[in-house]
Design a protein around this motif. Sequence first.
Motif, mmCIF file in Angstrom:
data_model
loop_
_atom_site.group_PDB
_atom_site.id
_atom_site.type_symbol
_atom_site.label_atom_id
_atom_site.label_comp_id
_atom_site.label_asym_id
_atom_site.label_seq_id
_atom_site.Cartn_x
_atom_site.Cartn_y
_atom_site.Cartn_z
ATOM 1 N N ARG A 15 -23.496 -48.596 6.311
ATOM 2 C CA ARG A 15 -22.678 -49.034 5.353
ATOM 3 C C ARG A 15 -23.243 -50.350 4.664
ATOM 4 N NH1 ARG A 15 -16.689 -47.609 6.295
ATOM 5 N NH2 ARG A 15 -16.759 -46.052 7.644
ATOM 6 N N GLU A 24 -8.015 -53.849 -5.729
ATOM 7 C CA GLU A 24 -6.771 -53.427 -5.447
ATOM 8 C C GLU A 24 -6.241 -54.485 -4.467
ATOM 9 O OE1 GLU A 24 -5.630 -49.266 -5.385
ATOM 10 O OE2 GLU A 24 -5.122 -49.377 -3.225
ATOM 11 N N TYR A 33 -21.799 -46.682 0.642
ATOM 12 C CA TYR A 33 -22.170 -45.457 1.641
ATOM 13 C C TYR A 33 -22.023 -44.041 0.974
ATOM 14 C CZ TYR A 33 -17.455 -46.172 2.816
ATOM 15 O OH TYR A 33 -15.997 -46.476 2.985
ATOM 16 N N VAL A 35 -20.631 -40.318 0.829
ATOM 17 C CA VAL A 35 -19.220 -39.632 1.464
ATOM 18 C C VAL A 35 -19.509 -38.019 0.855
ATOM 19 C CG1 VAL A 35 -17.945 -41.821 1.718
ATOM 20 C CG2 VAL A 35 -17.767 -40.154 -0.165
ATOM 21 N N VAL A 44 -20.522 -44.103 -2.895
ATOM 22 C CA VAL A 44 -19.299 -44.725 -3.173
ATOM 23 C C VAL A 44 -19.463 -46.139 -2.859
ATOM 24 C CG1 VAL A 44 -17.938 -42.814 -2.934
ATOM 25 C CG2 VAL A 44 -18.250 -44.253 -1.039
ATOM 26 N N LYS A 46 -16.496 -48.770 -1.765
ATOM 27 C CA LYS A 46 -15.095 -48.829 -1.158
ATOM 28 C C LYS A 46 -14.952 -50.096 -0.401
ATOM 29 C CE LYS A 46 -13.304 -45.158 0.568
ATOM 30 N NZ LYS A 46 -13.043 -43.768 1.300
ATOM 31 N N GLU A 48 -13.003 -51.647 2.871
ATOM 32 C CA GLU A 48 -13.166 -51.130 4.069
ATOM 33 C C GLU A 48 -11.769 -51.327 4.695
ATOM 34 O OE1 GLU A 48 -16.434 -52.653 6.793
ATOM 35 O OE2 GLU A 48 -17.069 -50.575 6.595
ATOM 36 N N SER A 49 -10.984 -52.567 3.714
ATOM 37 C CA SER A 49 -9.666 -52.933 4.307
ATOM 38 C C SER A 49 -8.491 -51.873 3.788
ATOM 39 C CB SER A 49 -9.468 -54.315 3.800
ATOM 40 O OG SER A 49 -8.018 -54.606 4.019
ATOM 41 N N LEU A 51 -9.709 -48.991 1.674
ATOM 42 C CA LEU A 51 -10.217 -47.624 1.430
ATOM 43 C C LEU A 51 -9.890 -47.166 -0.268
ATOM 44 C CD1 LEU A 51 -9.087 -45.228 4.082
ATOM 45 C CD2 LEU A 51 -11.088 -46.769 4.006
ATOM 46 N N HIS A 52 -9.761 -48.293 -1.269
ATOM 47 C CA HIS A 52 -9.919 -48.174 -2.633
ATOM 48 C C HIS A 52 -11.235 -47.884 -3.007
ATOM 49 C CE1 HIS A 52 -9.380 -48.827 -6.736
ATOM 50 N NE2 HIS A 52 -10.063 -49.552 -6.854
ATOM 51 N N SER A 53 -11.524 -46.959 -3.712
ATOM 52 C CA SER A 53 -12.895 -47.002 -4.327
ATOM 53 C C SER A 53 -13.040 -47.775 -5.626
ATOM 54 C CB SER A 53 -13.185 -45.372 -4.688
ATOM 55 O OG SER A 53 -13.353 -44.528 -3.317
ATOM 56 N N GLU A 54 -14.278 -48.482 -5.704
ATOM 57 C CA GLU A 54 -14.484 -49.205 -6.878
ATOM 58 C C GLU A 54 -15.511 -48.555 -7.692
ATOM 59 O OE1 GLU A 54 -13.589 -52.360 -7.965
ATOM 60 O OE2 GLU A 54 -11.955 -52.447 -6.090
ATOM 61 N N SER A 55 -16.079 -47.765 -7.080
ATOM 62 C CA SER A 55 -16.952 -46.604 -7.797
ATOM 63 C C SER A 55 -17.483 -45.421 -6.946
ATOM 64 C CB SER A 55 -18.198 -47.443 -8.348
ATOM 65 O OG SER A 55 -19.019 -47.673 -7.314
ATOM 66 N N ARG A 56 -17.381 -44.515 -7.744
ATOM 67 C CA ARG A 56 -17.936 -43.015 -7.236
ATOM 68 C C ARG A 56 -18.784 -42.361 -7.924
ATOM 69 N NH1 ARG A 56 -14.158 -41.905 -3.080
ATOM 70 N NH2 ARG A 56 -14.755 -39.770 -2.965
ATOM 71 N N THR B 2 -20.684 -42.998 -13.108
ATOM 72 C CA THR B 2 -19.787 -43.457 -12.366
ATOM 73 C C THR B 2 -18.152 -42.940 -12.696
ATOM 74 O OG1 THR B 2 -20.741 -45.589 -11.581
ATOM 75 C CG2 THR B 2 -18.341 -45.388 -11.263
ATOM 76 N N GLU B 3 -17.746 -42.138 -11.903
ATOM 77 C CA GLU B 3 -16.624 -41.398 -12.193
ATOM 78 C C GLU B 3 -15.405 -42.291 -12.220
ATOM 79 O OE1 GLU B 3 -15.397 -38.367 -9.959
ATOM 80 O OE2 GLU B 3 -16.888 -36.679 -10.929
ATOM 81 N N ILE B 5 -11.883 -43.597 -11.831
ATOM 82 C CA ILE B 5 -10.660 -43.412 -10.662
ATOM 83 C C ILE B 5 -9.488 -43.388 -11.337
ATOM 84 C CG2 ILE B 5 -10.040 -44.166 -8.409
ATOM 85 C CD1 ILE B 5 -13.129 -45.142 -8.324
ATOM 86 N N ARG B 287 -5.157 -45.339 5.511
ATOM 87 C CA ARG B 287 -4.522 -46.377 4.650
ATOM 88 C C ARG B 287 -3.676 -45.804 3.631
ATOM 89 N NH1 ARG B 287 -6.110 -48.787 8.425
ATOM 90 N NH2 ARG B 287 -7.500 -50.558 8.557
ATOM 91 N N ARG B 290 -4.538 -42.506 1.767
ATOM 92 C CA ARG B 290 -6.233 -42.172 1.883
ATOM 93 C C ARG B 290 -6.414 -42.143 3.135
ATOM 94 N NH1 ARG B 290 -6.572 -47.429 -2.063
ATOM 95 N NH2 ARG B 290 -6.190 -46.524 -3.800
ATOM 96 N N VAL B 341 -15.210 -37.963 3.783
ATOM 97 C CA VAL B 341 -16.176 -37.661 5.167
ATOM 98 C C VAL B 341 -17.483 -38.211 5.245
ATOM 99 C CG1 VAL B 341 -16.777 -35.996 6.563
ATOM 100 C CG2 VAL B 341 -14.775 -35.524 5.313
#
Lengths: 72, 660
Positions: A15, A24, A33, A35, A44, A46, A48-49, A51-56, B2-3, B5, B287, B290, B341
């Motif tokens: 990571r 968020e 990392y 996923v 992604v 994300k 770590e606190s 789990l919001h995704s800033e980008s994917r 980038t998708e 969200i 969380r 999620r 995952v």
Amino acid sequence: MSAPGQEHEHVSVERAAVEGACSECGESQLRRYPVLSEGGWYRVVKCESCLHSESREPDPVGPVVLASVVLV
Amino acid sequence: MTEAIVSEPNLRDLTEEEFVERYGAGRFTCGVLANRGRYVAEHICTDLLHRAFSPIITFSQDFVGAIVGPPEQDYPLAAVNKGNVIFLGSLSTGVRNTVWEYGIERLEPGDLLICNDPFRVGNHVNDMCFIRPVFHAGEIVSFVVIRAHQLDIGGTVPGGFSLMKKNVYENGLVLGPQLIFHRDEPVKELMRTILDNTRFGETLLPDFHTIRSCCALGERLVQDSIERYGIEAYKGAIRYNTDASAASMRAAIASLPDGVYEGEDKVDSDGVDAEQEYRVHVSLTKRGERLEVDLSGSSPQSRTSLNATALDAQTAVALAVKLVLDPFSPFTSGIYRDIDVLVPTGSVIGAGPPAAVMFYFEIQSVLINAILRALEAPLGERAVAGAYGSTNLHTGEGLNPDGTPWFSAAELEAQYGAWGATDAGDGNNHSGLATLNMIMPSVEEIEPRVPAIILHREYLPDTAGAGTHRGGAGLMKQSLFLSDGDHYLVPLHFRSASGSGVYDGGDGRAGGSWFFEDESSDATTPVSEFRIPDPDDFDGSAVVSGVVDPSSGRLDPEGEFAFFGRHPIWSERRGSVLRWITNGGGGWGDPLKRDPEAVKRDVRDEYVSIDGARDDYGVVVSGDPDEDPEGLEVDLEATARCRREKSAERAPGQNVEGGR
């Protein structure tokens, strides 16, 4: 020839730290990392606190490197 | 790219107008089309079941049928039949990878694409993925998919179930994305490649034609749906179907307390080194709505075929999470929407080329057990106890007396076994692993084809994990071989108990396997004169696997681990008997709270002995279960006293012991 991979006792996903704060929750715990999720592999960023995704970013074949990659 | 969200609306909150705008049809029509998708998947699989020649398809039902949505929707898994769930989790990604690599612009009506590469489509090389595009007005609007285990795909061992394959080159034929039928005609170049490099071509070839026609049937049924309801409603129903299962899983995740939960389980060995166990570690971070599942900390990929790919890991995560959190919603790719995952590349749960991937389902099994263990505390009374842990696969081959070859794969092992108990009741005694809801072939089907007699299948007392709800019981199974043979045995979870108890339930007892060789027999010995060991007889046995007293060969938790890999091939003579005792399932809840009448029934049914009733459950039963099973009685006063004493003996917070 056997497959490689016996050098370590266990294996982990790396990571990489990313600058900035979560849009968020505001925590500065962004990491990058790979996923697997709906839609297959993504790279992604994300928080770590929360789990919001800033980008994917979709990554069709993920981190696996096929022998036939030389054709691409 | 980038998708974007975006948050999703709650489907139940949508007005009818908003629903129609979102899905191109009303709720009722979308519901009808979603059910019709599952009907199509069931119909094509019923067709395959009736017409296939391969026993692993017709008798074991090792296949699945599915409808995958169009490329514009990113290949969602929209509908599946009630087939082998081990294929479900990778279907969407597998079809996307296969079509993308082949080139969607090259596909024509009547084409049938295949791919069996575990790194592209998951599972193992025997599990061929067949993909037929469905066209409407010149556009691909869906794919009809059958994933079916082929009896053989080449490699070093008939059928492929050898743990000793060391790389992809020994594992079997790897077929990247390519056409096996073009415009409904066979592609003979590929057919020749397959048939010249595999065994049992007389079975494979007609099955290929059958699978093509089943997929064509599915295409016609999908086109009929579109003709009746319109293309917008059809596509909208696929989106609705995946959105609905995403919403169901999202709500289920939300029901779990926020936190980080860790667990692990191990496989006994890769077959090379008795001392090297393979660990699967899982960390679940939850969380809100999620869930992130990180498999970091797992062992590196093995030197043998004990490997799974990341796609198999994703399937196992889905099945475990659905099992405990959301068991009733249909399986679509939407269940992954809020689950990420993380799979370490180069691990035994995320192997990369040129690692051999064959026994991926064993790694999935320990991953599921690790997740059940991780979630025991947050689930509380909803926790699910562990199951029997391994398929213990057997492959045998040899020559019949007339010189013809015989072969058996995945038939004479102990592939089915005990499940753990839940808050709903006792664990099943004899089911497939959570990943493998296949059907056990019948004795009547196996014995005419294989020189073997199945002698025993019976449950053993005091093997199940004790609990308010008892785990499933361990099974003793014995088979007598009527021919000399070479046997490949893969028992992978006898070193420790797999059936973990939950909610103060006890663990199930670990089992083992043995070979009994009749040294006095020869090719002319009548079957009636073979030595048939009684279930309690271990004299002269060779312990294949299990923790045993080395002097007697009997199971003994304090004994030594017998390593199955000391003989890569177990060559056994005519008259040998192969015995299995499967692991018991874990118990749920404090065994001292089990209804004494239920314990008495267990004694009557020989799931529990009279001693076990007293020691594990604190229930004092009198009578003779052999001679007068209906005359058994519970001594209520002695039971109350026994349970008070056992409660007093426990240290605060102490978990109870399980099977004896």
